[in-house]
Design a protein around this motif. Structure first.
Motif, PDB file in Angstrom:
ATOM      1  N   ASP A  31       0.830  -1.217   0.000  1.00 14.21           N
ATOM      2  CA  ASP A  31       0.000   0.000   0.000  1.00 14.21           C
ATOM      3  C   ASP A  31       0.863   1.265   0.000  1.00 14.21           C
ATOM      4  N   ASN A  32       1.920   1.268   0.803  1.00 14.95           N
ATOM      5  CA  ASN A  32       2.816   2.432   0.850  1.00 14.95           C
ATOM      6  C   ASN A  32       3.496   2.661  -0.492  1.00 14.95           C
ATOM      7  N   GLN A  33       3.972   1.586  -1.109  1.00 10.74           N
ATOM      8  CA  GLN A  33       4.642   1.720  -2.401  1.00 10.74           C
ATOM      9  C   GLN A  33       3.663   2.187  -3.480  1.00 10.74           C
ATOM     10  N   ARG A  34       2.459   1.680  -3.445  1.00 12.96           N
ATOM     11  CA  ARG A  34       1.445   2.076  -4.433  1.00 12.96           C
ATOM     12  C   ARG A  34       1.106   3.557  -4.281  1.00 12.96           C
ATOM     13  N   GLN A  35       0.946   4.022  -3.044  1.00  8.71           N
ATOM     14  CA  GLN A  35       0.662   5.438  -2.809  1.00  8.71           C
ATOM     15  C   GLN A  35       1.815   6.315  -3.279  1.00  8.71           C
ATOM     16  N   LEU A  36       3.042   5.863  -3.050  1.00 11.53           N
ATOM     17  CA  LEU A  36       4.200   6.613  -3.501  1.00 11.53           C
ATOM     18  C   LEU A  36       4.173   6.780  -5.018  1.00 11.53           C
ATOM     19  N   ILE A  37       3.854   5.711  -5.723  1.00 13.04           N
ATOM     20  CA  ILE A  37       3.800   5.766  -7.183  1.00 13.04           C
ATOM     21  C   ILE A  37       2.649   6.647  -7.643  1.00 13.04           C
ATOM     22  N   GLU A  38       1.502   6.552  -6.986  1.00 13.51           N
ATOM     23  CA  GLU A  38       0.354   7.377  -7.364  1.00 13.51           C
ATOM     24  C   GLU A  38       0.623   8.867  -7.185  1.00 13.51           C
ATOM     25  N   HIS A  39       1.420   9.225  -6.191  1.00 14.41           N
ATOM     26  CA  HIS A  39       1.700  10.623  -5.918  1.00 14.41           C
ATOM     27  C   HIS A  39       2.950  11.131  -6.633  1.00 14.41           C
ATOM     28  N   SER A  40       3.654  10.262  -7.311  1.00 12.24           N
ATOM     29  CA  SER A  40       4.859  10.661  -8.034  1.00 12.24           C
ATOM     30  C   SER A  40       4.497  11.184  -9.419  1.00 12.24           C
ATOM     31  N   VAL A  41       5.247  12.154  -9.862  1.00 10.74           N
ATOM     32  CA  VAL A  41       5.041  12.695 -11.196  1.00 10.74           C
ATOM     33  C   VAL A  41       5.630  11.730 -12.227  1.00 10.74           C
ATOM     34  N   ASP A  42       6.850  11.266 -11.979  1.00  8.86           N
ATOM     35  CA  ASP A  42       7.523  10.355 -12.901  1.00  8.86           C
ATOM     36  C   ASP A  42       8.259   9.290 -12.092  1.00  8.86           C
ATOM     37  N   PRO A  43       7.558   8.231 -11.644  1.00  6.97           N
ATOM     38  CA  PRO A  43       8.219   7.202 -10.828  1.00  6.97           C
ATOM     39  C   PRO A  43       9.259   6.434 -11.643  1.00  6.97           C
ATOM     40  N   SER A  44      10.352   6.075 -10.990  1.00  7.29           N
ATOM     41  CA  SER A  44      11.419   5.341 -11.669  1.00  7.29           C
ATOM     42  C   SER A  44      11.004   3.889 -11.884  1.00  7.29           C
ATOM     43  N   GLU A  45      11.683   3.249 -12.817  1.00  9.36           N
ATOM     44  CA  GLU A  45      11.417   1.837 -13.103  1.00  9.36           C
ATOM     45  C   GLU A  45      11.719   0.959 -11.894  1.00  9.36           C
ATOM     46  N   ASP A  46      12.722   1.358 -11.113  1.00  6.00           N
ATOM     47  CA  ASP A  46      13.085   0.597  -9.919  1.00  6.00           C
ATOM     48  C   ASP A  46      11.951   0.589  -8.899  1.00  6.00           C
ATOM     49  N   VAL A  47      11.349   1.727  -8.691  1.00  8.89           N
ATOM     50  CA  VAL A  47      10.233   1.841  -7.741  1.00  8.89           C
ATOM     51  C   VAL A  47       9.040   1.018  -8.227  1.00  8.89           C
ATOM     52  N   ILE A  48       8.764   1.093  -9.510  1.00  7.15           N
ATOM     53  CA  ILE A  48       7.643   0.336 -10.074  1.00  7.15           C
ATOM     54  C   ILE A  48       7.893  -1.168  -9.979  1.00  7.15           C
ATOM     55  N   SER A  49       9.114  -1.595 -10.277  1.00  9.34           N
ATOM     56  CA  SER A  49       9.405  -3.032 -10.211  1.00  9.34           C
ATOM     57  C   SER A  49       9.377  -3.547  -8.775  1.00  9.34           C
ATOM     58  N   ARG A  50       9.819  -2.713  -7.807  1.00  3.80           N
ATOM     59  CA  ARG A  50       9.722  -3.131  -6.403  1.00  3.80           C
ATOM     60  C   ARG A  50       8.271  -3.276  -5.967  1.00  3.80           C
ATOM     61  N   MET A  51       7.408  -2.377  -6.435  1.00  5.02           N
ATOM     62  CA  MET A  51       5.985  -2.474  -6.098  1.00  5.02           C
ATOM     63  C   MET A  51       5.390  -3.751  -6.693  1.00  5.02           C
ATOM     64  N   LYS A  52       5.745  -4.065  -7.939  1.00  4.64           N
ATOM     65  CA  LYS A  52       5.223  -5.269  -8.576  1.00  4.64           C
ATOM     66  C   LYS A  52       5.718  -6.522  -7.869  1.00  4.64           C
ATOM     67  N   LEU A  53       6.964  -6.513  -7.415  1.00  2.35           N
ATOM     68  CA  LEU A  53       7.497  -7.657  -6.670  1.00  2.35           C
ATOM     69  C   LEU A  53       6.753  -7.828  -5.348  1.00  2.35           C
ATOM     70  N   THR A  54       6.508  -6.729  -4.655  1.00  2.76           N
ATOM     71  CA  THR A  54       5.771  -6.788  -3.384  1.00  2.76           C
ATOM     72  C   THR A  54       4.345  -7.267  -3.623  1.00  2.76           C
ATOM     73  N   GLU A  55       3.733  -6.828  -4.715  1.00  2.00           N
ATOM     74  CA  GLU A  55       2.382  -7.271  -5.052  1.00  2.00           C
ATOM     75  C   GLU A  55       2.355  -8.775  -5.319  1.00  2.00           C
ATOM     76  N   ALA A  56       3.374  -9.288  -6.015  1.00  3.43           N
ATOM     77  CA  ALA A  56       3.451 -10.726  -6.289  1.00  3.43           C
ATOM     78  C   ALA A  56       3.627 -11.518  -4.995  1.00  3.43           C
ATOM     79  N   LYS A  57       4.463 -11.012  -4.086  1.00  2.00           N
ATOM     80  CA  LYS A  57       4.651 -11.681  -2.791  1.00  2.00           C
ATOM     81  C   LYS A  57       3.339 -11.716  -2.003  1.00  2.00           C
ATOM     82  N   TYR A  58       2.634 -10.592  -2.015  1.00  2.00           N
ATOM     83  CA  TYR A  58       1.364 -10.508  -1.300  1.00  2.00           C
ATOM     84  C   TYR A  58       0.357 -11.503  -1.877  1.00  2.00           C
ATOM     85  N   SER A  59       0.275 -11.582  -3.196  1.00  4.79           N
ATOM     86  CA  SER A  59      -0.642 -12.529  -3.835  1.00  4.79           C
ATOM     87  C   SER A  59      -0.290 -13.967  -3.474  1.00  4.79           C
TER      88      SER A  59
END
Length: 75
Positions: A31-59
């Motif tokens: 949730d924290n990573q998703r909010q960070l990306i939603e509030h970012s103007v131009d999130p980096s690929e690293d931040v996006i990939s970390r969020m996707k990895l966390t989402e996969a772990k959660y699933s």
């Protein structure tokens, strides 16, 4: 032999509790990573990939809890 089954049940309950706690921590992190990306103007690929990895772990953890039929109120 009944002593073995009681110990096995206790171990299962402890592991289910650890799993549920891990799910909560991972959900908060996601949730924290998703909010960070939603509030970012131009999130980096690293931040996006970390969020996707966390989402996969959660699933994965959610699926494992369903398989084990672990529930918060049963502990």
């Amino acid at each position: 032999m009944s002593l073995f089954f009681r110990k096995k049940g206790k171990l299962r309950m402890e592991e289910n509790e650890r799993l549920l706690n891990h799910i909560e921590v991972t959900k908060e992190r996601y949730d924290n990573q998703r909010q960070l990306i939603e509030h970012s103007v131009d999130p980096s690929e690293d931040v996006i990939s970390r969020m996707k990895l966390t989402e996969a772990k959660y699933s994965f953890l959610i699926r494992e809890a369903r398989i084990r039929r672990a529930r918060k109120n049963s502990l």
